[in-house]
Design a protein around this motif. Structure first.
Motif, PDB file in Angstrom:
ATOM      1  N   UNK A  32      88.634  85.810   0.659  1.00  0.00           N
ATOM      2  CA  UNK A  32      87.854  86.217   1.820  1.00  0.00           C
ATOM      3  C   UNK A  32      88.297  85.404   3.033  1.00  0.00           C
ATOM      4  N   UNK A  33      87.822  85.790   4.184  1.00  0.00           N
ATOM      5  CA  UNK A  33      88.166  85.096   5.418  1.00  0.00           C
ATOM      6  C   UNK A  33      87.537  83.712   5.420  1.00  0.00           C
ATOM      7  N   UNK A  34      88.276  82.666   5.802  1.00  0.00           N
ATOM      8  CA  UNK A  34      87.699  81.317   5.848  1.00  0.00           C
ATOM      9  C   UNK A  34      86.482  81.277   6.765  1.00  0.00           C
ATOM     10  N   UNK A  35      85.482  80.461   6.401  1.00  0.00           N
ATOM     11  CA  UNK A  35      84.289  80.363   7.227  1.00  0.00           C
ATOM     12  C   UNK A  35      84.606  79.652   8.538  1.00  0.00           C
ATOM     13  N   UNK A  36      85.632  78.815   8.545  1.00  0.00           N
ATOM     14  CA  UNK A  36      86.095  78.192   9.775  1.00  0.00           C
ATOM     15  C   UNK A  36      87.556  77.808   9.622  1.00  0.00           C
ATOM     16  N   UNK A  37      88.227  77.636  10.736  1.00  0.00           N
ATOM     17  CA  UNK A  37      89.611  77.172  10.744  1.00  0.00           C
ATOM     18  C   UNK A  37      89.654  75.856  11.503  1.00  0.00           C
ATOM     19  N   UNK A  38      89.890  74.750  10.805  1.00  0.00           N
ATOM     20  CA  UNK A  38      89.862  73.437  11.471  1.00  0.00           C
ATOM     21  C   UNK A  38      90.821  73.351  12.644  1.00  0.00           C
ATOM     22  N   UNK A  39      90.363  72.674  13.699  1.00  0.00           N
ATOM     23  CA  UNK A  39      91.196  72.434  14.866  1.00  0.00           C
ATOM     24  C   UNK A  39      91.997  71.147  14.660  1.00  0.00           C
ATOM     25  N   UNK A  40      92.807  70.803  15.637  1.00  0.00           N
ATOM     26  CA  UNK A  40      93.623  69.600  15.553  1.00  0.00           C
ATOM     27  C   UNK A  40      92.741  68.367  15.412  1.00  0.00           C
ATOM     28  N   UNK A  41      93.230  67.298  14.775  1.00  0.00           N
ATOM     29  CA  UNK A  41      92.454  66.066  14.661  1.00  0.00           C
ATOM     30  C   UNK A  41      91.893  65.625  16.013  1.00  0.00           C
ATOM     31  N   UNK A  42      90.634  65.184  15.980  1.00  0.00           N
ATOM     32  CA  UNK A  42      89.972  64.749  17.200  1.00  0.00           C
ATOM     33  C   UNK A  42      89.041  65.770  17.803  1.00  0.00           C
ATOM     34  N   UNK A  43      89.092  67.027  17.320  1.00  0.00           N
ATOM     35  CA  UNK A  43      88.231  68.088  17.850  1.00  0.00           C
ATOM     36  C   UNK A  43      87.546  68.827  16.701  1.00  0.00           C
ATOM     37  N   UNK A  44      86.207  68.943  16.702  1.00  0.00           N
ATOM     38  CA  UNK A  44      85.508  69.659  15.633  1.00  0.00           C
ATOM     39  C   UNK A  44      85.757  71.163  15.703  1.00  0.00           C
TER      40      UNK A  44
END
Length: 496
Positions: free
Chosen positions: A100-112
């Motif tokens: 399934x589609x990820x619930x979120x896609x992490x951003x670059x380190x330092x940003x939530x």
């Protein structure tokens, strides 16, 4: 908590797998077999497990992912938080169901990064971060339930898999609906024993033995189905026979809300339970010791002015193999506080947790504070807001200097840092920094700079209809780095 014994060869291989690095260069001018200090290097892979968030149709859950910026990482990597997808267990195909589609896609380190789900169908999630995303990767799930059993604010920090967990503070009493959530990240089934210990010892049950958790799946187990014995205070022991799982207890009450109960720190003779809200109206201490020896504990409160002994609760006697609980009332009396437990004489390993209540009758909410490990090198807390966050720090044995950094916001803002001094024996609700120009949520990282060990917790608050909804997460080390010993070639072993 993992009691598995590894051979030296297996231990070395596991270390290399975690760090992706092993130094085998020949020695320079150093004497043969000279001891070398272990280097602290960033981990290169982190796996986190999030339990299914709620069984309520009116639940709204937000997920927040954050990786602090860490020196020495690679320039590449990736991370994702994906629904745990059950695999075929018949051993024939081994193929996963369509992802399934990820619930979120992490951003670059330092940003939530954030995502959300709603209703009772939210699955358990398995998250994996590699490369520059791995060191200190933290994921928080926060759920709001407007009404019904467990209504209020519930929060849980997603955890690594392990094989042994203790949860003092669960219950099978009338009005309570408690589940232990088991999440299996691996390709083969895990086999788990769930044991319940009450005021008279272990509850009789064969149902909790040999529970199978399918591959890549989450399994909620209702505690009241494991025993007919209704008890107010229980300690849950999750012991994994084969494989590994993530485990959390969801403790829900018909009248006083509920929250997630995270696993307590490993059994120890001395424990710290940090961050009791200053407006707590009732605090209940639950403790358990495994084995054949009773434990006698000195109970003290680390207040803003130092360590004090609560009147009428100077000590706690914990019988071997039995769960002991005592009401501390409004022990903080309007001030920040943390509970410090130490042996009165002989040191006996104990696990413990606090059940904390805020509000008055009819408009109450509850949360839990398990005993926790110290911050260590760095601790990370995700999903903070500009007004609803309280950061509590305690230094039970020695004055400590601590740096707290607020990350950029998930939708905008600039990171800000502050330094605090926590005096020996005290607890401080510090005025944590907030990103300038904040948009969205932000993360907090806590880094001790000098002095004694620091323990911490973060409280999120959101009052609805006069009910003081809140949830508390402790702040142990975020496992962003690992000690890697220097290794030298020793050709003499070939001549033996």
């Amino acid at each position: 908590m993992n009691r598995t014994t590894l051979s030296l060869l297996a231990g070395t291989a596991a270390l290399a797998a975690v760090t992706g690095f092993a130094a085998l260069d020949p020695p320079a001018a150093a004497p043969a077999h000279a001891a070398q200090a272990a280097a602290q290097l960033p981990v290169e892979r982190t796996t986190l497990l999030c339990p299914a968030p709620s069984l309520s149709d009116i639940a709204d859950t937000s997920y927040t992912s954050f990786t602090p910026v860490t020196q020495g990482t690679t320039s590449d990597g990736k991370a994702e938080l994906q629904a745990a997808t059950e695999q075929s267990a018949d051993g024939t195909s081994g193929k996963k169901k369509k992802a399934s589609k990820p619930v979120l896609t992490p951003k670059a380190p330092g940003t939530p990064a954030t995502g959300d789900t709603s209703g009772a169908d939210g699955p358990a999630y398995v998250g994996t971060a590699e490369g520059r995303y791995a060191p200190g990767w933290t994921v928080q799930a926060t759920t709001e339930v407007a009404a019904g059993t467990g209504r209020g604010l519930q929060g849980v920090t997603c955890t690594p898999a392990d094989t042994d967990f203790w949860f003092p503070g669960a219950s099978t009493a009338a009005g309570r609906t408690d589940y232990v959530h088991l999440t299996n990240p691996d390709d083969s089934a895990a086999v788990v024993d769930v044991e319940l210990y009450g005021k008279d010892g272990r509850l009789k049950s064969s149902v909790g033995e040999g529970i199978t958790v399918p591959p890549h799946a989450g399994e909620p187990v209702l505690l009241s189905t494991l025993s007919e014995d209704k008890q107010t205070d229980l300690t849950v022991h999750v012991n994994v026979r084969s494989g590994r799982v993530g485990a959390s207890v969801q403790a829900l009450d018909d009248k006083t809300g509920g929250d997630w109960l995270a696993a307590a720190a490993d059994p120890s003779g001395s424990l710290v339970l940090p961050g009791i809200p200053k407006d707590a109206t009732d605090v209940r201490l639950i403790a358990f010791t495994d084995g054949d020896t009773d434990a006698d504990l000195k109970v003290r409160l680390a207040s803003p002015d130092g360590l004090i002994t609560p009147a009428g609760n100077e000590t706690l006697h914990v019988k071997a193999g039995m769960t002991t609980a005592t009401d501390l009332g409004d022990v903080t009396r309007g001030e920040a506080g943390s509970l410090v437990l130490t042996p009165t004489d002989q040191s006996v390993p104990v696990v413990a947790a606090l059940r904390v209540t805020r509000g008055k009758s009819g408009k109450q909410e509850t949360a839990y504070i398990p005993a926790t490990a110290p911050v260590g090198t760095r601790a990370t807390s995700a999903d903070n807001s500009g007004k609803g966050t309280t950061l509590s720090l305690t230094a039970p044995t020695g004055t400590a200097k601590v740096k707290v950094t607020a990350s950029a916001g998930s939708e905008g803002g600039t990171a800000v840092s502050k330094t605090f001094t926590i005096k020996s024996g005290t607890t401080q609700d510090v005025e944590a920094p907030v990103p300038s120009g904040l948009k969205g949520t932000y993360a907090l990282t806590v880094e001790p700079l000098s002095g004694g060990p620091v323990y911490g917790s973060r409280t999120l608050s959101a009052t609805e209809d006069g009910i003081p909804g809140f949830t508390i997460q402790t702040l142990p080390d975020d496992r962003g780095t690992v000690a890697v010993p220097e290794a030298d070639q020793d050709v003499s072993v070939l001549q033996r």
